[in-house]
Design a protein around this motif. Structure first.
Motif, short mmCIF file in Angstrom:
data_model
loop_
_atom_site.label_atom_id
_atom_site.label_comp_id
_atom_site.label_asym_id
_atom_site.label_seq_id
_atom_site.Cartn_x
_atom_site.Cartn_y
_atom_site.Cartn_z
N THR B 106 -21.45 11.38 -22.91
CA THR B 106 -22.78 11.94 -23.50
C THR B 106 -23.79 10.85 -23.73
N SER B 107 -24.93 11.32 -24.80
CA SER B 107 -25.97 10.14 -24.78
C SER B 107 -25.19 8.99 -25.19
N LEU B 108 -25.91 7.86 -24.77
CA LEU B 108 -25.66 6.56 -25.10
C LEU B 108 -24.22 6.03 -24.91
N GLY B 109 -23.58 6.79 -23.95
CA GLY B 109 -22.37 6.29 -23.48
C GLY B 109 -21.34 6.88 -24.52
N ILE B 110 -21.76 7.63 -25.28
CA ILE B 110 -20.78 7.85 -26.41
C ILE B 110 -19.71 8.99 -25.81
N LYS B 111 -18.47 8.97 -25.75
CA LYS B 111 -17.43 10.01 -25.30
C LYS B 111 -17.20 11.04 -26.45
N LYS B 112 -17.08 12.16 -25.72
CA LYS B 112 -16.71 13.07 -26.59
C LYS B 112 -15.96 14.35 -25.81
N THR B 113 -14.88 14.94 -26.49
CA THR B 113 -14.08 15.77 -25.77
C THR B 113 -15.17 17.22 -25.48
N ARG B 114 -14.77 17.48 -24.24
CA ARG B 114 -15.65 18.55 -23.72
C ARG B 114 -15.77 19.80 -24.49
N LYS B 115 -14.65 20.20 -25.05
CA LYS B 115 -14.63 21.44 -25.89
C LYS B 115 -15.52 21.25 -27.01
N SER B 116 -15.81 20.01 -27.66
CA SER B 116 -16.57 20.06 -28.78
C SER B 116 -17.97 19.78 -28.72
N LEU B 117 -18.39 19.87 -27.25
CA LEU B 117 -19.80 19.70 -27.14
C LEU B 117 -20.67 21.21 -27.29
N THR B 118 -21.66 20.92 -28.23
CA THR B 118 -22.53 22.11 -28.69
C THR B 118 -23.44 22.36 -27.70
N TYR B 119 -23.84 21.86 -26.79
CA TYR B 119 -24.76 22.22 -25.66
C TYR B 119 -24.17 22.01 -24.10
N ALA B 120 -25.20 22.43 -23.23
CA ALA B 120 -24.64 22.45 -21.79
C ALA B 120 -24.58 21.00 -21.12
N ALA B 121 -23.47 20.71 -20.60
CA ALA B 121 -23.51 19.19 -19.93
C ALA B 121 -22.56 19.58 -18.68
N GLN B 122 -23.00 19.42 -17.67
CA GLN B 122 -22.56 19.72 -16.36
C GLN B 122 -22.11 18.61 -15.51
N GLU B 123 -20.89 18.27 -15.03
CA GLU B 123 -20.38 16.95 -14.11
C GLU B 123 -20.51 17.25 -12.76
N LEU B 124 -20.67 16.11 -12.23
CA LEU B 124 -20.24 16.10 -10.89
C LEU B 124 -19.31 15.04 -10.46
N LYS B 125 -18.32 15.27 -9.89
CA LYS B 125 -17.45 13.95 -9.57
C LYS B 125 -18.04 13.05 -8.54
N PRO B 614 -34.91 15.87 -35.37
CA PRO B 614 -33.66 16.38 -35.57
C PRO B 614 -32.81 17.37 -34.77
N SER B 615 -31.56 17.32 -34.80
CA SER B 615 -30.94 18.41 -33.88
C SER B 615 -29.76 18.76 -34.82
N VAL B 616 -29.19 20.01 -34.46
CA VAL B 616 -28.36 20.61 -35.28
C VAL B 616 -27.39 21.64 -34.24
N GLY B 617 -26.10 21.29 -34.10
CA GLY B 617 -25.36 22.17 -33.32
C GLY B 617 -24.06 22.76 -33.76
N LEU B 618 -23.74 23.76 -33.25
CA LEU B 618 -22.22 24.43 -33.82
C LEU B 618 -21.71 24.99 -32.45
N THR B 619 -20.35 24.52 -32.40
CA THR B 619 -19.55 25.28 -31.59
C THR B 619 -18.05 25.75 -32.01
N GLY B 620 -17.54 26.78 -31.41
CA GLY B 620 -16.30 27.35 -31.83
C GLY B 620 -15.44 27.63 -31.08
N ILE B 621 -14.33 27.34 -30.81
CA ILE B 621 -13.43 27.67 -29.66
C ILE B 621 -12.70 28.85 -30.28
N LEU B 622 -13.26 30.17 -29.57
CA LEU B 622 -12.74 31.34 -30.14
C LEU B 622 -11.14 31.60 -29.82
N SER B 623 -10.94 31.01 -28.58
CA SER B 623 -9.61 31.25 -28.24
C SER B 623 -8.67 30.48 -29.21
#
Lengths: 522, 1011
Positions: B106-125, B614-623
């Motif tokens: 993600t931003s600045l090369g910071i790695k995050k687990t995909r499930k914790s993202l609070t926004y849309a990020a789409q990847e191409l191999k 600023p920005s604020v985001g929240l994500t919940g893994i319902l499953s």
């Protein structure tokens, strides 16, 4: 330097979390290739550099398309000089469906390129270097007379005001221009008397090369031109100003060497480019009728013979239907007069004709009407490098020709101008001859020719065949002014409102200007 | 500062030295209890790792408190913190959300687990970017990411590409930021055309950009951060979205050499249709003459282009060191005769670890050199396409090939354009333009970077990066005497324009990652960055007026005057501090908070050069939070709100006069007196949800966004009477709202031993609206992006309308819809009217992968729906009587119209073809008649590949070959040209064609070998 920068960056960087180093933002944000006012003060360039645009932008002589919409598609056509026979959609000035996209351009260029700079001259030179201020007033008068003669009311005394910029009436503008010329002539005359050497040299890009005396002659001649323009609305002031001009100790333009002319900074003739490179500018029907009828030798200087009738001239009538941009492509294109980058701002011939008219009106012009009229013809022949002025001026038989369109006979029409060259009897007849000859001599400056046509009705020009103004502009009287610039309506609406009030009529092409009084010439 | 750092060091070193190292062992099994051989075990954040033996047993050295990571392909990764126990047995289950446990950059090369993202990020191999390779990497993104609109420029191979993410949100720049390995790429182009006629300085040319130069094979993949929340950490530059590229790295313990060769054959597709029944009359350049068969030979003008891309990569990684060396060569001949591209890419990447693997250093260097001969232009000037289409039909293209003849008067070869008495700026012999108005574009780009990462403690890293980008582009054009004199002096003209852009970027980051307690995790970043970019330009131009002392000798010393020579310069610096944190609860609820403050040099002399957002985001893994039915493997909801600031154009607040041709020129733009400028501010709300079901074989992601960008930086006409002599005032006004949603749907439709079918659908729709354009201040509720000149196309932003309105002129009609005809047979026309919108309503990309044994087939179908395009090309072709429409009309005895005589109401049903087209067509005609639906569906990419069996290969590790095709055909298209191509990749000239290079269809072969 680099080391310092690195050091600064390093220091900034380590502190960035808490503070930021923004003290050099001004330097970063400034165009490194610009020229600051401070740098320009050396050699007084902060004043001198402001004059340069005037010499290429009052009559635009560097960028062709700009001249085209500054003057060519307006006055150069309405004066009968030359036509761009292109069917520009439905908004073509020539058939009086005025194109607002073009008609504000002269205004914009005048204020942005010229007046903004002359205003800075006033701020920087007035009271300190008054010769420059005086000079700027002459140039301002040249520009502003053109603008007020196009639009009527314009921004003059309120220029530089905060907020809405209000317009002055044309009457006020003329009054101020006369005053400005008073100051300029007095200031320069004082310096001539003191034998001061010119400080304009190098800055003055006209043929005068900074000569104070020539500039005073030019200023006096301009005053004479302005005085004559207002003769119908204020004959007393006209007489006073005209006599003041002619009887000034330094006087007006008298010799061929006095012609006020400049050279295109890019050595380009915009009229030649439009006519030849663009194949888009051709001889007007009135030119062929009058010059051809008089067998005037200047025709070969002004025009080339055509490809459609080899060896002969072929001209285009104003305001007919131009089926396509190439229909008239083989008609007469411009000649040697407009081949070089030289642009005449005022000819000696014009000044003689102005004096001839003054004499006709009984003013003290230093000669009789006939003498001055014939001197005008002689001066124009001389300027154009042709012979036979005396015989030409004495000819009392040759008359303008009927117009014949080699492609579309429907456009043919009998001659409307019916005077000969030789000096006549009545004032009206002689005025028509004077203005007709002045019209020939003033070519290719359609702006001056169109103004004098509006004032006097001369020379008599062919009427347009298709009037598409929707009843706004009459075919008989033609276009009397340009509507105010669209950009002004958008960005200075209060100014435009004050202009409409001062105009005293609708903001369209039919409303007559202050000096354009609908009455007899005498 | 230094002191604090030392204290930190001491504390952590002490802690480390106190920790006990012990041996942990265990067995790894699958959900059925079967041992898993070859599963990986690693200490998180460390270098130690091992794999299980045949019985699923492992042994590893670790300290108490460290985390062990257990992974096995296809199964869900598990992490276990080492406690007192010496044995840890692990059961790995079928991954319910293994893909979502993937780490994304993600931003600045910071790695995050995909499930914790609070926004849309789409990847191409990486494979997606190279499978059907294009010399410009970005062209291969089209149709593959929801919400990303990719539009190619019409300048052929090597041209730049316009990328718009989630709609246009700015009046001046909508290009996303490109980031390579966490560092912003300097992607300054040398400018884009914005006139319908063409630029007098060498035509409407695409100056190219940097991203089109990079080597697609250097990258492992791409992540697109679409929204404001995703890009808040890049600030101003990331306001339009961010495209992150990650370099390929050597794989540990592996030495490899990869060679890839692609050859494609490109042919002109989708030419306008021409008539072949009517010739041109003698002396008339238009083809409205007698009925006579003429050669319809326009297609013969175009050649088959051949593009060859050969790339090689050497990589080697040992413990602590990794080296990657790459080279690529691109050689492409265009479909336009004389057009040729050559590109060489060199890359090196070295990473090494020092001080017990605590410090990792990565150095990269990339250099690209590219030359393009006769890069295609568009518009009416200097553009051979114009003459190829319009030439008078009494002459064939073969006749035109005699483009010069000897002139004894000048003792030189002069232009010959049969059918023209004199050439003019819009009509020159195309072969003359190709051979006697040659151009050469040169681009060189260097990118060097160093990145340091110091592991202060398990939970704290300190990173610092520096990069230097230098882009140099040069354009040279040699125009011979007897070209049109309104473009070229009668002695010829030489133009040489050089632009150098540099960017210095540095940042420093502190990265925290820790578990506060069993349930709460925390990771955070604090940092600061500085970005300074500078351009210097030098153009020498002998000009149209000045000319050359001696004809056709193209060098500066031969210039008559200095009037066309200009130098330009600009600089900008943005300093920033920022912080971003993610709090996790039980690994199923995540809260993101981020903030940034920028100081921009462009805002000097305003109330405040600093701006905060600023920005604020929240994500919940319902499953994970709730019990879900068996079929659902994963369910997530997310929401964010973010703001991004955007500074203004440089030099505006420090207006300075310049000297042009020896004259002082007032600054063209300045702030409006009595006002101050401020940055643009984009605010965005984004809601999304992601679901996977049926053993992860079906999944979808849904995002909804609503953004508003206010305080747009715009320029309005200054009153001509302003005493500063400005042409324009710069003000903040106008806002753009964009609302839309994106759907990504994927499914493994068939999963079998021998046959697999995967499918993926990307859908996005966007609605924009422009507001707050001042009615006063010269704007009049409308901002013209592309000024029409005297042509009937303009591109505007209009109050209350969607972004990017195409305006033209229509035929005037009465209440019954009948065309109004004047008595002189001319047709009445309206003033400017809205005739369309250049942006699509929605986009759909559908990609499919089929695997049948060793064969793999891919097909990508790309559709854009809604929006309009206008073709001035067609209008001019009709005017010139060369189009098929005019031929058909003449054959039919006229044009059938529903018209009425304006004067007396007599119905008119037929009009002479010449009268009709003469009155309605042409560049300044009733352009509303030339508006087409931009909707199109195309087969964008196809590849059919075969991978050779490894055991059958002699000395090669892997080998594959594939047949590839790009832009194969349109399934549906209304416009007479390819609407996915724009004349400019800037903001103007959208939704219009003026003699743009026709779109190409490419078919070729891709060969890949790894040793």
């Amino acid at each position: 330097m680099t080391l310092n920068k690195l050091k600064r960056t390093a220091i900034c960087f380590s502190l960035l979390a808490a503070f930021s180093c923004t003290d050099n933002f001004e330097e970063i944000n400034t165009n490194p290739e610009g020229a600051t006012t401070g740098q320009l003060e050396q050699d007084y360039n902060n004043i001198k550099s402001l004059f340069k645009p005037a010499f290429s932008r009052i009559y635009i002589s560097d960028i062709t398309w700009q001249y085209q919409i500054q003057q060519s598609l307006q006055a150069d056509g309405w004066s009968g000089y030359m036509i761009t026979p292109v069917p520009f959609g439905d908004t073509n000035n020539y058939d009086y469906a005025l194109n607002p996209g073009w008609n504000g351009y002269a205004w914009e260029r005048a204020y942005v390129d010229i007046i903004a700079n002359l205003y800075k001259v006033e701020q920087r030179a007035k009271g300190k270097y008054d010769q420059f201020y005086a000079w700027s007033l002459i140039i301002k008068a040249v520009q502003m007379q053109r603008i007020t003669d196009m639009y009527g009311p314009a921004v003059y005394s309120k220029y530089g005001a905060d907020g809405a910029v209000l317009y002055d009436s044309q009457k006020d503008i003329y009054t101020q221009m006369f005053k400005d010329l008073d100051f300029a002539v007095a200031e320069l005359t004082k310096r001539i008397a003191a034998n001061e050497s010119s400080t304009f040299k190098g800055t003055d890009l006209s043929a005068y090369d900074g000569d104070y005396t020539q500039w005073v002659k030019y200023a006096n001649s301009l005053r004479l031109r302005m005085a004559m323009r207002i003769v119908k609305v204020d004959p007393a002031l006209a007489k006073t100003e005209a006599e003041k001009a002619v009887n000034n100790s330094i006087g007006v333009l008298k010799l061929n060497a006095d012609v006020m002319k400049i050279k295109s900074p890019v050595d380009l003739n915009v009229i030649d480019v439009m006519s030849h490179s663009w194949v888009g500018l051709f001889m007007g029907a009135d030119m062929q009728s009058i010059l051809g009828g008089y067998q005037d030798p200047r025709i070969a200087k002004y025009w080339n013979t055509s490809d459609i009738l080899p060896g002969q001239y072929a001209s285009v009538r104003n305001g007919v239907t131009y089926p396509s941009g190439t229909t008239y492509a083989k008609f007469s294109q411009t000649g040697p007069r407009t081949k070089t980058g030289e642009v005449t701002w005022m000819s000696t011939a014009e000044v003689y004709f102005l004096r001839a008219e003054g004499a006709l009106r009984g003013w003290n012009m230093g000669g009789t009407g006939k003498e001055l009229y014939e001197a005008g013809i002689k001066a124009s022949f001389e300027q154009n490098g042709v012979e036979g002025a005396a015989a030409y001026a004495a000819d009392n038989t040759k008359l303008p020709l009927n117009y014949v369109d080699p492609l579309f006979p429907a456009n043919n029409t009998p001659a409307v101008s019916k005077v000969t060259v030789a000096w006549g009897v009545t004032n009206e007849e002689n005025l028509e001859k004077i203005i007709t000859q002045k019209w020939i001599a003033t070519y290719p400056d359609g702006q001056e020719a169109w103004s004098e046509y509006r004032r006097t009705g001369y020379p008599k020009l062919f009427r347009i065949a298709n009037n598409k103004s929707g009843g706004v502009i009459s075919t008989e009287f033609g276009v009397r002014r340009l509507p105010f610039a669209q950009s002004e309506t958008a960005s200075n609406p209060e100014g435009v409102a004050s202009g409409v009030t001062a105009l005293g009529g609708a903001d369209n092409g039919a409303t007559r200007l202050w000096w354009d009084v609908n009455k007899a010439n005498f | 500062m230094k002191k604090i750092f030392l204290i930190f060091m001491i504390v952590f070193t002490a802690q480390v030295s106190l920790a006990q190292v012990k041996s942990v062992k265990g067995v790894i099994t699958d959900s059925d209890g079967m041992p898993l051989p070859g599963a990986s075990v690693a200490v998180q954040g460390g270098q130690k790792g091992t794999t299980t033996d045949f019985d699923g047993l492992y042994t590893i050295e670790a300290q108490k408190g460290q985390t062990l990571v257990f992974t096995y392909v296809g199964l869900e990764t598990q992490t276990i913190v080492v406690g007192d126990a010496a044995t840890i047995n692990v059961k790995l289950v079928q991954g319910s959300s293994n893909a979502l446990n993937e780490v994304v950059v993600t931003s600045l090369g910071i790695k995050k687990t995909r499930k914790s993202l609070t926004y849309a990020a789409q990847e191409l191999k990486g494979e997606e970017l190279t499978r059907v390779k294009d010399p410009n990497l970005i062209n291969t993104v089209a149709g593959k990411i929801a919400g990303v609109a990719v539009t190619k420029s019409s300048s052929g191979t090597g041209g730049s590409t316009k990328v718009v993410i989630r709609g246009n949100s700015s009046f001046v720049n909508n290009q996303p930021l490109y980031v390579i390995d966490g560092i912003p790429l300097y992607n300054q182009g040398t400018g884009q055309p914005n006139g319908t006629f063409g630029d007098l300085a060498g035509g409407n040319r695409d100056g190219g950009d940097v991203v089109s130069l990079i080597n697609p094979d250097d990258y492992d993949g791409m992540t697109v951060l679409k929204g404001a929340a995703a890009s808040v950490l890049y600030g101003s530059q990331g306001a339009n979205g961010v495209i992150l590229l990650t370099s390929k790295k050597g794989k540990a313990g592996v030495e490899s050499f990869n060679v890839n060769s692609v050859t494609t054959f490109d042919s002109a597709a989708y030419l306008p249709k021409f008539q072949s029944d009517y010739t041109s009359n003698d002396g008339d350049p238009r083809s409205w003459g007698d009925k006579k068969k003429v050669e319809g030979d326009v297609k013969d003008f175009f050649e088959t282009g051949v593009t060859q891309i050969t790339s090689m990569a050497f990589s080697k990684a040992t413990d602590g060191n990794s080296t990657s060396l790459t080279y690529a060569n691109t050689d492409a001949s265009g479909i336009m005769p004389g057009n040729h591209l050559k590109k060489n890419n060199f890359g090196i990447r070295q990473t090494s670890k020092f001080f017990n693997d605590r410090l990792s250093v990565a150095v990269t260097g990339n250099y690209v050199a590219q030359t393009i001969n006769n890069r295609p232009t568009n518009g009416l000037y200097f553009n051979p396409i114009s003459g190829v289409y319009s030439h008078p039909r009494a002459f064939t293209l073969n006749d035109l090939k005699t483009y010069e003849v000897f002139d004894p008067v000048r003792n030189m070869m002069v232009q010959n354009y049969p059918g023209f008495a004199a050439v003019n700026e819009s009509n020159e012999n195309p072969y003359w333009q190709i051979n006697r108005q040659k151009s050469l574009d040169t681009n060189n780009f260097f990118n060097g970077a160093i990145a340091l990462d110091y592991k202060v403690a398990e939970w704290f890293h300190l990173q610092s990066r520096y990069s230097y980008n230098r882009s140099e582009s040069n354009f040279q054009k040699e125009m011979y005497a007897t070209s049109a004199t309104s473009l070229v002096h009668s002695t010829g003209r030489y133009l040489n324009a050089n632009l150098i852009g540099t960017q210095n970027y540095a940042d420093i980051l502190g990265l925290f990652n820790t578990k506060i307690s069993e349930d709460f995790s925390f990771n955070g970043t604090v940092g600061a960055s500085i970005n300074n970019s500078k351009t210097t330009g030098l153009t020498v131009d002998s000009g149209i007026g000045g000319g050359l002392n001696y004809a056709n000798i193209f060098t500066l010393g031969n210039f008559v005057n200095n009037n066309g020579n200009v130098q330009t310069g600009a600089e900008r610096e943005v300093q920033s501090v920022f912080a971003a944190t993610t709090f996790g609860y039980k690994d199923y609820l995540f809260l993101d908070l981020a903030a940034r403050n920028d100081w921009s040099s462009t805002l000097v002399n305003t109330n405040d050069p600093s701006f905060f957002y600023p920005s604020v985001g929240l994500t919940g893994i319902l499953s994970d939070m709730f019990a879900m039915p068996e079929v659902i493997n994963f369910g997530k909801v997310r929401a964010t709100y973010a703001q991004v600031g955007n500074d203004i154009a440089g030099s505006i607040t420090s207006p300075t006069s310049t000297i042009v041709a020896g004259s002082i020129v007032n600054p063209p733009v300045g702030p409006m007196p009595g006002t101050t400028l401020k940055p643009e501010l984009k605010s965005e709300v984004e809601l999304g949800t992601e679901w996977r079901m049926f053993n992860n074989r079906l999944g979808f992601e849904l995002s909804y966004y609503d953004s508003k960008t206010k305080n747009q930086f715009i320029q309005v006409a200054a009153p001509a009477t302003n005493p500063d002599g400005y042409t324009n005032y710069a003000i903040n006004a106008g806002s753009i709202t964009n609302k839309g949603f994106e759907v990504v749907l994927y499914g493994d439709i068939i999963r079998g031993e021998k046959f697999n079918w995967d499918t993926r659908v990307n859908y996005s729709q966007n609605k924009s609206r422009v507001n707050d354009i001042p009615a006063a201040d010269g704007a009049n509720g409308r901002i013209l992006i592309t000024d029409p000149g005297s042509n009937s196309y303009r591109y505007s932003l209009i109050e209350g309308r969607p972004f990017g309105v195409i305006e033209g002129k229509n035929l005037k009609r009465d209440a019954q819809g009948r065309i109004l005809i004047n008595d002189d047979n001319t047709i009445q026309r309206t003033d400017w009217e809205e005739v369309g919108n250049a942006n699509p309503d929605f986009m759909l990309g559908w990609s499919n992968t089929f695997k049948i044994g060793a064969f793999t087939a891919n097909i990508l179908i790309d559709g854009r729906f809604g929006g309009e395009v206008l073709s001035l090309t067609q209008a001019i072709n009709d005017y010139n009587g060369v189009s098929q429409a005019t031929g058909d009309a003449r054959n039919a005895g006229g044009v059938k119209i529903n018209g009425v005589r304006a004067s007396d109401g007599t119905p008119v049903t037929t009009m002479d073809a010449f009268d009709y087209y003469n009155g309605t067509a042409g560049r300044n005609g009733a352009s509303g008649e030339y508006v087409y639906d931009a909707t199109n569906v195309s087969v964008r990419e196809i590849s059919v590949g075969y991978t050779f069996k490894k055991d059958k290969l002699p000395f090669v590790q892997s080998a594959s070959i594939s047949l590839i095709a790009r832009n194969l055909f349109f399934i549906y298209k209304d416009a007479p040209f390819d609407p996915n191509i724009a004349l400019s990749t800037g903001e103007g000239l959208q939704g219009v064609d003026v003699f743009g290079l026709p779109s190409t269809r490419s078919i070729g072969l891709n060969l890949n070998l790894t040793f």
